[in-house]
Design an enzyme around this catalytic site. Structure first.
Site, PDB file in Angstrom:
ATOM      1  N   ASP A 131       0.821  -1.220   0.000  1.00  0.00           N
ATOM      2  CA  ASP A 131       0.000   0.000   0.000  1.00  0.00           C
ATOM      3  C   ASP A 131       0.855   1.270   0.000  1.00  0.00           C
ATOM      4  O   ASP A 131       0.438   2.305   0.511  1.00  0.00           O
ATOM      5  CB  ASP A 131      -0.953   0.025   1.210  1.00  0.00           C
ATOM      6  CG  ASP A 131      -1.874  -1.175   1.238  1.00  0.00           C
ATOM      7  OD1 ASP A 131      -2.587  -1.382   0.248  1.00  0.00           O
ATOM      8  OD2 ASP A 131      -1.870  -1.901   2.249  1.00  0.00           O
ATOM      9  N   GLU A 132       2.028   1.211  -0.613  1.00  0.00           N
ATOM     10  CA  GLU A 132       2.919   2.374  -0.603  1.00  0.00           C
ATOM     11  C   GLU A 132       2.583   3.387  -1.700  1.00  0.00           C
ATOM     12  O   GLU A 132       3.034   4.537  -1.646  1.00  0.00           O
ATOM     13  CB  GLU A 132       4.385   1.937  -0.778  1.00  0.00           C
ATOM     14  CG  GLU A 132       4.908   1.031   0.310  1.00  0.00           C
ATOM     15  CD  GLU A 132       4.821  -0.441  -0.073  1.00  0.00           C
ATOM     16  OE1 GLU A 132       5.467  -1.255   0.590  1.00  0.00           O
ATOM     17  OE2 GLU A 132       4.088  -0.765  -1.035  1.00  0.00           O
ATOM     18  N   GLY A 173       0.965   1.689  -7.647  1.00  0.00           N
ATOM     19  CA  GLY A 173       0.132   1.844  -8.831  1.00  0.00           C
ATOM     20  C   GLY A 173       0.268   3.218  -9.447  1.00  0.00           C
ATOM     21  O   GLY A 173       0.388   3.348 -10.673  1.00  0.00           O
ATOM     22  N   ASN A 177      -5.375  -9.993  -4.161  1.00  0.00           N
ATOM     23  CA  ASN A 177      -5.530  -9.766  -2.725  1.00  0.00           C
ATOM     24  C   ASN A 177      -5.062  -8.400  -2.266  1.00  0.00           C
ATOM     25  O   ASN A 177      -5.013  -8.124  -1.072  1.00  0.00           O
ATOM     26  CB  ASN A 177      -4.780 -10.844  -1.934  1.00  0.00           C
ATOM     27  CG  ASN A 177      -3.306 -10.929  -2.307  1.00  0.00           C
ATOM     28  OD1 ASN A 177      -2.938 -10.814  -3.469  1.00  0.00           O
ATOM     29  ND2 ASN A 177      -2.452 -11.172  -1.319  1.00  0.00           N
ATOM     30  N   ALA A 178      -4.677  -7.543  -3.182  1.00  0.00           N
ATOM     31  CA  ALA A 178      -4.296  -6.171  -2.826  1.00  0.00           C
ATOM     32  C   ALA A 178      -4.674  -5.272  -3.984  1.00  0.00           C
ATOM     33  O   ALA A 178      -4.954  -5.742  -5.092  1.00  0.00           O
ATOM     34  CB  ALA A 178      -2.795  -6.079  -2.520  1.00  0.00           C
ATOM     35  N   HIS A 222      -3.974  -1.630  -6.349  1.00  0.00           N
ATOM     36  CA  HIS A 222      -3.152  -0.505  -6.759  1.00  0.00           C
ATOM     37  C   HIS A 222      -4.092   0.623  -7.184  1.00  0.00           C
ATOM     38  O   HIS A 222      -4.810   0.496  -8.176  1.00  0.00           O
ATOM     39  CB  HIS A 222      -2.228  -0.900  -7.914  1.00  0.00           C
ATOM     40  CG  HIS A 222      -1.104  -1.794  -7.487  1.00  0.00           C
ATOM     41  ND1 HIS A 222      -0.180  -2.294  -8.356  1.00  0.00           N
ATOM     42  CD2 HIS A 222      -0.749  -2.250  -6.271  1.00  0.00           C
ATOM     43  CE1 HIS A 222       0.706  -3.031  -7.694  1.00  0.00           C
ATOM     44  NE2 HIS A 222       0.361  -3.025  -6.421  1.00  0.00           N
ATOM     45  N   THR A 223      -4.102   1.713  -6.437  1.00  0.00           N
ATOM     46  CA  THR A 223      -4.990   2.827  -6.719  1.00  0.00           C
ATOM     47  C   THR A 223      -4.341   3.763  -7.729  1.00  0.00           C
ATOM     48  O   THR A 223      -3.201   4.189  -7.553  1.00  0.00           O
ATOM     49  CB  THR A 223      -5.328   3.601  -5.437  1.00  0.00           C
ATOM     50  OG1 THR A 223      -5.948   2.703  -4.512  1.00  0.00           O
ATOM     51  CG2 THR A 223      -6.272   4.754  -5.732  1.00  0.00           C
ATOM     52  N   THR A 251     -10.085  -4.531   0.498  1.00  0.00           N
ATOM     53  CA  THR A 251     -10.999  -4.946   1.563  1.00  0.00           C
ATOM     54  C   THR A 251     -11.770  -3.794   2.193  1.00  0.00           C
ATOM     55  O   THR A 251     -12.786  -4.022   2.838  1.00  0.00           O
ATOM     56  CB  THR A 251     -10.209  -5.643   2.681  1.00  0.00           C
ATOM     57  OG1 THR A 251      -9.289  -4.693   3.260  1.00  0.00           O
ATOM     58  CG2 THR A 251      -9.435  -6.829   2.138  1.00  0.00           C
ATOM     59  N   PRO A 260      -9.693  -0.502   7.620  1.00  0.00           N
ATOM     60  CA  PRO A 260      -8.831   0.603   8.066  1.00  0.00           C
ATOM     61  C   PRO A 260      -7.388   0.113   8.186  1.00  0.00           C
ATOM     62  O   PRO A 260      -7.119  -0.943   8.773  1.00  0.00           O
ATOM     63  CB  PRO A 260      -9.398   0.962   9.444  1.00  0.00           C
ATOM     64  CG  PRO A 260     -10.779   0.417   9.463  1.00  0.00           C
ATOM     65  CD  PRO A 260     -10.752  -0.814   8.601  1.00  0.00           C
ATOM     66  N   SER A 271       5.849  12.495  -4.134  1.00  0.00           N
ATOM     67  CA  SER A 271       4.438  12.625  -4.476  1.00  0.00           C
ATOM     68  C   SER A 271       3.745  13.545  -3.470  1.00  0.00           C
ATOM     69  O   SER A 271       3.897  13.388  -2.260  1.00  0.00           O
ATOM     70  CB  SER A 271       3.782  11.239  -4.476  1.00  0.00           C
ATOM     71  OG  SER A 271       2.381  11.348  -4.428  1.00  0.00           O
TER      72      SER A 271
END
Length: 424
Positions: free
Chosen positions: A13-14, A17, A38-39, A41-42, A302, A305, A413
Protein backbone atom coordinates in the site's frame (compact mmCIF):
# COMPACT_ATOMS: atom_id res chain seq x y z
CA UNK A 1 17.36 -1.43 -23.52
CA UNK A 2 16.50 -0.21 -20.00
CA UNK A 3 14.38 -2.33 -17.67
CA UNK A 4 12.90 -1.13 -14.38
CA UNK A 5 11.12 -2.79 -11.46
CA UNK A 6 8.70 -0.80 -9.30
CA UNK A 7 8.43 -2.45 -5.90
CA UNK A 8 7.14 -1.83 -2.39
CA UNK A 9 9.63 -1.11 0.39
CA UNK A 10 7.41 -1.71 3.41
CA UNK A 11 4.18 -3.64 4.14
CA UNK A 12 2.43 -2.82 0.86
CA UNK A 13 0.00 0.00 0.00
CA UNK A 14 2.92 2.37 -0.60
CA UNK A 15 1.53 3.85 -3.84
CA UNK A 16 3.11 1.59 -6.47
CA UNK A 17 0.13 1.84 -8.83
CA UNK A 18 0.37 5.62 -9.16
CA UNK A 19 4.11 5.32 -9.85
CA UNK A 20 3.62 2.63 -12.51
CA UNK A 21 0.87 4.74 -14.10
CA UNK A 22 3.26 7.72 -14.13
CA UNK A 23 6.43 6.03 -15.33
CA UNK A 24 4.86 3.92 -18.08
CA UNK A 25 5.12 7.02 -20.25
CA UNK A 26 8.75 5.92 -20.71
CA UNK A 27 8.15 2.16 -21.21
CA UNK A 28 6.78 -0.13 -23.88
CA UNK A 29 5.73 -3.08 -21.72
CA UNK A 30 4.41 -3.49 -18.16
CA UNK A 31 4.55 -6.93 -16.56
CA UNK A 32 2.85 -7.93 -13.33
CA UNK A 33 5.04 -10.78 -12.08
CA UNK A 34 3.63 -12.10 -8.77
CA UNK A 35 0.70 -12.05 -6.38
CA UNK A 36 -3.00 -12.11 -7.08
CA UNK A 37 -6.16 -10.13 -6.46
CA UNK A 38 -5.53 -9.77 -2.72
CA UNK A 39 -4.30 -6.17 -2.83
CA UNK A 40 -5.12 -3.04 -4.79
CA UNK A 41 -3.15 -0.50 -6.76
CA UNK A 42 -4.99 2.83 -6.72
CA UNK A 43 -4.60 4.93 -9.87
CA UNK A 44 -6.12 8.33 -10.63
CA UNK A 45 -5.84 9.69 -14.17
CA UNK A 46 -7.90 11.20 -16.99
CA UNK A 47 -10.17 8.13 -17.04
CA UNK A 48 -11.10 8.41 -13.36
CA UNK A 49 -10.16 6.63 -10.14
CA UNK A 50 -9.36 2.93 -10.21
CA UNK A 51 -8.42 0.25 -7.68
CA UNK A 52 -6.65 -2.37 -9.77
CA UNK A 53 -6.17 -5.82 -8.28
CA UNK A 54 -4.88 -7.97 -11.15
CA UNK A 55 -4.63 -5.73 -14.20
CA UNK A 56 -1.18 -4.14 -14.63
CA UNK A 57 -1.22 -0.42 -13.86
CA UNK A 58 0.09 0.44 -17.34
CA UNK A 59 -3.26 -0.45 -18.88
CA UNK A 60 -4.21 3.23 -19.20
CA UNK A 61 -1.32 4.18 -21.50
CA UNK A 62 -1.86 3.99 -25.25
CA UNK A 63 0.71 1.84 -26.98
CA UNK A 64 1.82 0.03 -23.82
CA UNK A 65 1.49 -3.76 -23.75
CA UNK A 66 0.44 -5.17 -20.36
CA UNK A 67 1.26 -8.72 -19.33
CA UNK A 68 0.17 -10.98 -16.49
CA UNK A 69 3.18 -13.23 -15.98
CA UNK A 70 3.48 -16.86 -15.00
CA UNK A 71 4.13 -15.91 -11.35
CA UNK A 72 0.64 -14.41 -10.92
CA UNK A 73 -2.26 -16.12 -9.16
CA UNK A 74 -4.72 -15.92 -12.04
CA UNK A 75 -8.26 -15.58 -10.73
CA UNK A 76 -10.28 -15.59 -13.98
CA UNK A 77 -13.49 -14.56 -12.24
CA UNK A 78 -12.12 -11.48 -10.50
CA UNK A 79 -9.97 -10.57 -13.51
CA UNK A 80 -12.93 -10.63 -15.86
CA UNK A 81 -15.02 -8.49 -13.49
CA UNK A 82 -12.14 -6.03 -13.24
CA UNK A 83 -11.76 -5.95 -17.01
CA UNK A 84 -15.46 -5.17 -17.36
CA UNK A 85 -15.24 -2.37 -14.81
CA UNK A 86 -12.27 -0.75 -16.56
CA UNK A 87 -13.77 -0.94 -20.04
CA UNK A 88 -17.00 0.62 -18.75
CA UNK A 89 -14.92 3.68 -17.87
CA UNK A 90 -13.57 4.01 -21.38
CA UNK A 91 -10.34 2.01 -21.25
CA UNK A 92 -9.85 -0.25 -24.27
CA UNK A 93 -8.73 -3.83 -23.53
CA UNK A 94 -7.75 -6.09 -26.42
CA UNK A 95 -5.34 -9.01 -26.91
CA UNK A 96 -2.98 -6.39 -28.34
CA UNK A 97 -2.56 -4.43 -25.09
CA UNK A 98 -3.35 -7.17 -22.55
CA UNK A 99 -1.69 -10.58 -22.63
CA UNK A 100 -1.89 -13.42 -20.11
CA UNK A 101 0.84 -16.02 -19.76
CA UNK A 102 -0.20 -19.52 -20.80
CA UNK A 103 1.98 -20.71 -17.90
CA UNK A 104 0.08 -18.75 -15.26
CA UNK A 105 -1.87 -21.06 -12.92
CA UNK A 106 -5.59 -20.61 -12.37
CA UNK A 107 -6.85 -19.70 -8.92
CA UNK A 108 -9.96 -21.88 -8.62
CA UNK A 109 -13.08 -21.23 -6.48
CA UNK A 110 -12.02 -23.75 -3.85
CA UNK A 111 -8.89 -21.73 -3.11
CA UNK A 112 -11.01 -18.88 -1.74
CA UNK A 113 -13.08 -21.35 0.29
CA UNK A 114 -9.98 -22.94 1.81
CA UNK A 115 -8.52 -19.54 2.65
CA UNK A 116 -11.62 -18.56 4.64
CA UNK A 117 -11.89 -21.98 6.30
CA UNK A 118 -8.29 -21.90 7.49
CA UNK A 119 -8.55 -18.35 8.86
CA UNK A 120 -11.66 -19.43 10.77
CA UNK A 121 -9.81 -22.47 12.14
CA UNK A 122 -6.89 -20.30 13.32
CA UNK A 123 -9.29 -17.94 15.15
CA UNK A 124 -7.20 -15.49 17.21
CA UNK A 125 -3.97 -16.75 15.59
CA UNK A 126 -5.08 -15.92 12.06
CA UNK A 127 -2.62 -14.45 9.55
CA UNK A 128 -4.87 -11.60 8.44
CA UNK A 129 -5.65 -13.02 5.00
CA UNK A 130 -7.87 -11.09 2.61
CA UNK A 131 -9.49 -14.49 1.89
CA UNK A 132 -8.84 -14.26 -1.84
CA UNK A 133 -7.36 -17.75 -1.92
CA UNK A 134 -3.73 -16.72 -2.31
CA UNK A 135 -2.07 -19.02 0.26
CA UNK A 136 -3.98 -22.17 -0.79
CA UNK A 137 -3.28 -21.30 -4.44
CA UNK A 138 0.49 -21.01 -4.02
CA UNK A 139 0.52 -24.10 -1.83
CA UNK A 140 -1.13 -26.03 -4.65
CA UNK A 141 1.19 -24.49 -7.23
CA UNK A 142 4.27 -25.74 -5.43
CA UNK A 143 2.63 -29.14 -5.08
CA UNK A 144 2.15 -29.06 -8.88
CA UNK A 145 -1.61 -29.33 -8.44
CA UNK A 146 -2.89 -26.37 -10.43
CA UNK A 147 -4.36 -25.80 -13.88
CA UNK A 148 -2.25 -23.73 -16.30
CA UNK A 149 -4.02 -21.09 -18.37
CA UNK A 150 -2.71 -22.74 -21.52
CA UNK A 151 -4.73 -25.86 -20.71
CA UNK A 152 -7.84 -23.92 -21.74
CA UNK A 153 -6.80 -24.72 -25.33
CA UNK A 154 -6.80 -28.48 -24.63
CA UNK A 155 -10.34 -29.25 -23.41
CA UNK A 156 -10.01 -33.03 -23.15
CA UNK A 157 -6.77 -32.76 -21.21
CA UNK A 158 -8.25 -29.98 -19.06
CA UNK A 159 -11.32 -32.01 -18.11
CA UNK A 160 -9.21 -35.03 -17.09
CA UNK A 161 -6.87 -32.82 -15.09
CA UNK A 162 -9.77 -31.10 -13.32
CA UNK A 163 -11.27 -34.48 -12.43
CA UNK A 164 -7.98 -35.60 -10.82
CA UNK A 165 -7.65 -32.38 -8.83
CA UNK A 166 -11.30 -32.50 -7.78
CA UNK A 167 -10.91 -35.92 -6.18
CA UNK A 168 -7.81 -34.76 -4.28
CA UNK A 169 -9.19 -31.38 -3.19
CA UNK A 170 -12.48 -32.75 -1.93
CA UNK A 171 -10.57 -34.93 0.53
CA UNK A 172 -9.30 -31.74 2.19
CA UNK A 173 -12.59 -29.89 2.05
CA UNK A 174 -14.63 -32.74 3.53
CA UNK A 175 -12.26 -34.52 5.91
CA UNK A 176 -10.19 -31.62 7.24
CA UNK A 177 -12.76 -28.82 7.33
CA UNK A 178 -16.10 -30.62 7.12
CA UNK A 179 -17.04 -28.40 4.18
CA UNK A 180 -19.16 -29.09 1.12
CA UNK A 181 -17.30 -30.83 -1.73
CA UNK A 182 -17.19 -29.49 -5.28
CA UNK A 183 -18.71 -31.29 -8.27
CA UNK A 184 -17.33 -31.62 -11.76
CA UNK A 185 -20.30 -29.68 -13.11
CA UNK A 186 -19.48 -26.74 -10.83
CA UNK A 187 -15.92 -26.64 -12.08
CA UNK A 188 -16.75 -26.97 -15.75
CA UNK A 189 -19.44 -24.27 -15.43
CA UNK A 190 -16.90 -21.94 -13.79
CA UNK A 191 -14.39 -22.60 -16.57
CA UNK A 192 -17.08 -21.95 -19.16
CA UNK A 193 -18.15 -18.73 -17.44
CA UNK A 194 -14.75 -17.20 -16.82
CA UNK A 195 -11.95 -19.27 -18.33
CA UNK A 196 -13.43 -18.95 -21.79
CA UNK A 197 -13.80 -15.19 -21.39
CA UNK A 198 -10.11 -14.61 -20.67
CA UNK A 199 -8.95 -17.27 -23.15
CA UNK A 200 -8.51 -14.80 -26.08
CA UNK A 201 -5.86 -12.99 -24.04
CA UNK A 202 -3.84 -16.11 -23.19
CA UNK A 203 -0.68 -16.71 -25.21
CA UNK A 204 3.00 -17.61 -24.98
CA UNK A 205 4.04 -14.37 -23.31
CA UNK A 206 7.52 -15.73 -22.67
CA UNK A 207 8.21 -15.91 -26.41
CA UNK A 208 6.59 -12.50 -26.87
CA UNK A 209 8.83 -10.98 -24.19
CA UNK A 210 11.91 -12.59 -25.74
CA UNK A 211 11.08 -10.87 -29.02
CA UNK A 212 10.36 -7.57 -27.29
CA UNK A 213 13.71 -7.70 -25.47
CA UNK A 214 15.52 -8.52 -28.70
CA UNK A 215 13.93 -5.43 -30.27
CA UNK A 216 15.18 -3.24 -27.43
CA UNK A 217 11.74 -2.63 -25.91
CA UNK A 218 11.76 -1.01 -22.47
CA UNK A 219 10.10 -3.26 -19.87
CA UNK A 220 8.69 -2.22 -16.51
CA UNK A 221 8.08 -4.94 -13.90
CA UNK A 222 5.25 -4.24 -11.45
CA UNK A 223 5.22 -5.85 -8.00
CA UNK A 224 2.39 -6.34 -5.54
CA UNK A 225 2.68 -5.65 -1.78
CA UNK A 226 6.09 -4.84 -0.25
CA UNK A 227 9.38 -6.27 0.96
CA UNK A 228 8.10 -6.91 4.48
CA UNK A 229 5.37 -9.16 3.04
CA UNK A 230 7.83 -11.22 0.99
CA UNK A 231 7.48 -14.95 1.60
CA UNK A 232 11.20 -15.43 2.31
CA UNK A 233 12.31 -12.06 3.68
CA UNK A 234 9.19 -10.62 5.30
CA UNK A 235 7.64 -10.72 8.77
CA UNK A 236 7.00 -14.48 8.67
CA UNK A 237 4.38 -15.90 8.98
CA UNK A 238 2.42 -12.68 8.39
CA UNK A 239 3.50 -12.46 4.78
CA UNK A 240 1.97 -13.07 1.41
CA UNK A 241 2.67 -16.39 -0.29
CA UNK A 242 4.85 -15.15 -3.15
CA UNK A 243 8.11 -13.24 -3.56
CA UNK A 244 7.50 -9.50 -3.69
CA UNK A 245 11.15 -8.60 -4.29
CA UNK A 246 12.57 -7.22 -7.52
CA UNK A 247 14.88 -10.21 -7.72
CA UNK A 248 11.89 -12.43 -8.56
CA UNK A 249 10.73 -10.21 -11.45
CA UNK A 250 12.59 -12.03 -14.23
CA UNK A 251 11.30 -15.44 -13.10
CA UNK A 252 7.69 -14.43 -12.46
CA UNK A 253 7.42 -12.33 -15.60
CA UNK A 254 8.36 -15.06 -18.06
CA UNK A 255 11.67 -13.46 -19.02
CA UNK A 256 14.13 -15.22 -16.68
CA UNK A 257 17.17 -13.80 -18.43
CA UNK A 258 16.08 -10.19 -17.97
CA UNK A 259 18.54 -7.70 -16.55
CA UNK A 260 16.95 -5.08 -14.30
CA UNK A 261 18.72 -1.75 -14.71
CA UNK A 262 16.77 0.26 -12.14
CA UNK A 263 14.71 -0.60 -9.07
CA UNK A 264 12.33 2.13 -7.94
CA UNK A 265 11.29 1.44 -4.37
CA UNK A 266 8.05 3.08 -3.26
CA UNK A 267 7.70 4.21 0.35
CA UNK A 268 5.14 6.40 2.08
CA UNK A 269 6.14 9.51 4.02
CA UNK A 270 4.65 7.69 7.04
CA UNK A 271 3.89 4.01 7.73
CA UNK A 272 0.77 1.98 7.01
CA UNK A 273 -0.06 -1.70 7.34
CA UNK A 274 -3.12 -3.75 6.43
CA UNK A 275 -3.62 -7.05 8.19
CA UNK A 276 -2.02 -8.88 11.08
CA UNK A 277 1.56 -9.12 12.26
CA UNK A 278 4.15 -7.00 14.08
CA UNK A 279 4.08 -3.26 13.29
CA UNK A 280 6.56 -1.69 15.68
CA UNK A 281 5.90 1.98 14.93
CA UNK A 282 2.11 1.69 15.19
CA UNK A 283 0.04 4.54 16.60
CA UNK A 284 -3.29 4.09 18.37
CA UNK A 285 -6.19 6.27 19.45
CA UNK A 286 -6.93 9.80 18.30
CA UNK A 287 -3.61 10.57 16.63
CA UNK A 288 -3.81 7.32 14.66
CA UNK A 289 -7.33 8.11 13.52
CA UNK A 290 -6.32 11.64 12.51
CA UNK A 291 -3.48 10.32 10.35
CA UNK A 292 -5.70 7.58 8.91
CA UNK A 293 -8.36 10.10 7.89
CA UNK A 294 -5.83 12.56 6.48
CA UNK A 295 -4.34 9.87 4.27
CA UNK A 296 -7.62 8.05 3.48
CA UNK A 297 -5.95 4.88 4.72
CA UNK A 298 -8.42 2.15 3.98
CA UNK A 299 -7.55 -1.01 2.04
CA UNK A 300 -8.18 -0.81 -1.72
CA UNK A 301 -9.29 -4.46 -1.79
CA UNK A 302 -11.00 -4.95 1.56
CA UNK A 303 -11.86 -1.43 2.75
CA UNK A 304 -10.27 -2.33 6.08
CA UNK A 305 -8.83 0.60 8.07
CA UNK A 306 -5.07 0.49 7.70
CA UNK A 307 -2.87 0.52 10.77
CA UNK A 308 -0.78 3.69 10.75
CA UNK A 309 2.26 5.28 12.36
CA UNK A 310 5.30 7.45 11.65
CA UNK A 311 7.83 6.37 9.06
CA UNK A 312 9.95 3.49 10.35
CA UNK A 313 13.58 3.92 9.29
CA UNK A 314 14.60 0.51 10.66
CA UNK A 315 12.04 -1.38 8.58
CA UNK A 316 12.41 0.91 5.57
CA UNK A 317 16.19 0.61 5.46
CA UNK A 318 15.77 -3.17 5.52
CA UNK A 319 13.23 -2.97 2.70
CA UNK A 320 15.58 -0.84 0.61
CA UNK A 321 18.27 -3.51 1.02
CA UNK A 322 15.97 -6.44 0.26
CA UNK A 323 14.75 -4.75 -2.90
CA UNK A 324 18.24 -3.55 -3.91
CA UNK A 325 16.56 -0.21 -4.63
CA UNK A 326 18.48 2.25 -6.77
CA UNK A 327 15.92 5.06 -6.47
CA UNK A 328 13.04 5.82 -4.12
CA UNK A 329 9.62 7.35 -4.67
CA UNK A 330 8.31 9.00 -1.50
CA UNK A 331 4.51 9.17 -1.65
CA UNK A 332 1.87 11.11 0.28
CA UNK A 333 4.19 13.78 1.66
CA UNK A 334 1.22 16.18 1.56
CA UNK A 335 -0.63 14.11 4.18
CA UNK A 336 1.81 15.48 6.78
CA UNK A 337 0.96 19.13 5.96
CA UNK A 338 -0.86 19.86 9.23
CA UNK A 339 1.68 18.41 11.66
CA UNK A 340 3.61 20.77 13.95
CA UNK A 341 6.26 18.11 14.44
CA UNK A 342 6.82 14.96 12.42
CA UNK A 343 7.94 11.89 14.38
CA UNK A 344 10.36 9.38 12.85
CA UNK A 345 11.08 5.90 14.22
CA UNK A 346 14.89 5.78 14.16
CA UNK A 347 15.67 2.68 16.27
CA UNK A 348 14.09 -0.30 17.99
CA UNK A 349 14.70 -1.22 21.61
CA UNK A 350 14.72 -4.98 22.25
CA UNK A 351 15.31 -6.29 25.78
CA UNK A 352 16.84 -2.96 26.76
CA UNK A 353 19.23 -2.85 23.80
CA UNK A 354 18.83 -0.18 21.13
CA UNK A 355 19.35 -1.23 17.50
CA UNK A 356 18.93 0.20 14.02
CA UNK A 357 19.00 -3.26 12.41
CA UNK A 358 15.77 -5.00 11.43
CA UNK A 359 15.52 -8.10 13.65
CA UNK A 360 14.55 -11.71 13.04
CA UNK A 361 10.70 -11.99 12.90
CA UNK A 362 10.42 -13.75 16.28
CA UNK A 363 12.07 -10.74 17.99
CA UNK A 364 9.69 -8.16 16.54
CA UNK A 365 6.97 -8.79 19.14
CA UNK A 366 9.20 -7.42 21.91
CA UNK A 367 10.58 -4.48 19.90
CA UNK A 368 9.70 -0.97 21.04
CA UNK A 369 10.03 2.10 18.80
CA UNK A 370 12.45 4.94 19.50
CA UNK A 371 11.32 8.25 18.01
CA UNK A 372 12.87 11.54 16.98
CA UNK A 373 10.92 14.54 15.70
CA UNK A 374 11.50 16.94 12.82
CA UNK A 375 9.87 20.32 12.32
CA UNK A 376 6.68 20.37 10.23
CA UNK A 377 5.92 22.85 7.47
CA UNK A 378 2.27 23.66 8.31
CA UNK A 379 1.11 24.59 4.82
CA UNK A 380 -0.53 22.99 1.78
CA UNK A 381 2.08 21.56 -0.60
CA UNK A 382 -0.31 19.71 -2.92
CA UNK A 383 0.13 22.22 -5.76
CA UNK A 384 3.95 22.23 -5.66
CA UNK A 385 5.65 20.71 -8.71
CA UNK A 386 9.28 21.84 -8.29
CA UNK A 387 11.69 20.76 -5.57
CA UNK A 388 12.88 24.29 -4.88
CA UNK A 389 9.29 25.42 -4.27
CA UNK A 390 8.76 23.07 -1.34
CA UNK A 391 8.97 24.67 2.13
CA UNK A 392 12.46 24.32 3.66
CA UNK A 393 11.10 22.05 6.40
CA UNK A 394 9.62 19.68 3.81
CA UNK A 395 12.89 19.55 1.88
CA UNK A 396 14.73 18.94 5.15
CA UNK A 397 12.42 16.01 5.96
CA UNK A 398 13.02 14.38 2.57
CA UNK A 399 16.78 14.93 2.79
CA UNK A 400 16.85 13.50 6.33
CA UNK A 401 15.10 10.34 5.09
CA UNK A 402 17.44 10.10 2.12
CA UNK A 403 20.56 10.28 4.32
CA UNK A 404 19.26 7.72 6.80
CA UNK A 405 17.97 5.27 4.20
CA UNK A 406 21.13 5.40 2.11
CA UNK A 407 19.22 5.69 -1.18
CA UNK A 408 18.36 8.65 -3.36
CA UNK A 409 14.75 9.88 -3.29
CA UNK A 410 14.13 10.79 -6.91
CA UNK A 411 10.36 11.25 -6.77
CA UNK A 412 8.20 13.04 -4.22
CA UNK A 413 4.44 12.63 -4.48
CA UNK A 414 2.23 15.43 -3.14
CA UNK A 415 -1.13 14.05 -4.21
CA UNK A 416 -2.81 11.00 -5.77
CA UNK A 417 -3.20 12.41 -9.29
CA UNK A 418 -0.75 11.44 -12.02
CA UNK A 419 0.81 14.93 -12.24
CA UNK A 420 1.00 15.53 -8.46
CA UNK A 421 4.68 14.67 -8.45
CA UNK A 422 8.03 16.36 -7.95
CA UNK A 423 10.91 14.85 -9.92
CA UNK A 424 14.27 15.64 -8.37
Amino acid sequence: MSNCAIVGINWGDEGKGRMVDLLTRDYDVVVRYQGGGNAGHTVINEYGKFALHLLPSGIFRDGVVNILGNGVALDCENLWQEMQSVTEQGVALTPNNLKISDRASLLLPWHRDLDALEEARLQDKKYGSTKQGIAPFYSDKYQKKTILAGELFYPDHLRAHLRDLLEWKNLTLERVYGAQPYTMDQLTDWIADYGEKIKPYVCDTGAWLDDAAAQGKRILFEAQLGALRDLDYGIHPFTTSSNTTAAYAPVGSGLPGAKIDEVVGVVKAYSTCVGEGPFVCEWFGERAEALRKAGAEYGAKTGRPRRVGPIDLVATRYGVRMQAATNLALTKLDVLDDMDEIPVCTHYEIDGVRTDKFPFPAALASAKPVFESLQGWKCDISSVRRWEDLPPQARAYVEYLERNLGCRIGYVSVGPERDSIIVR
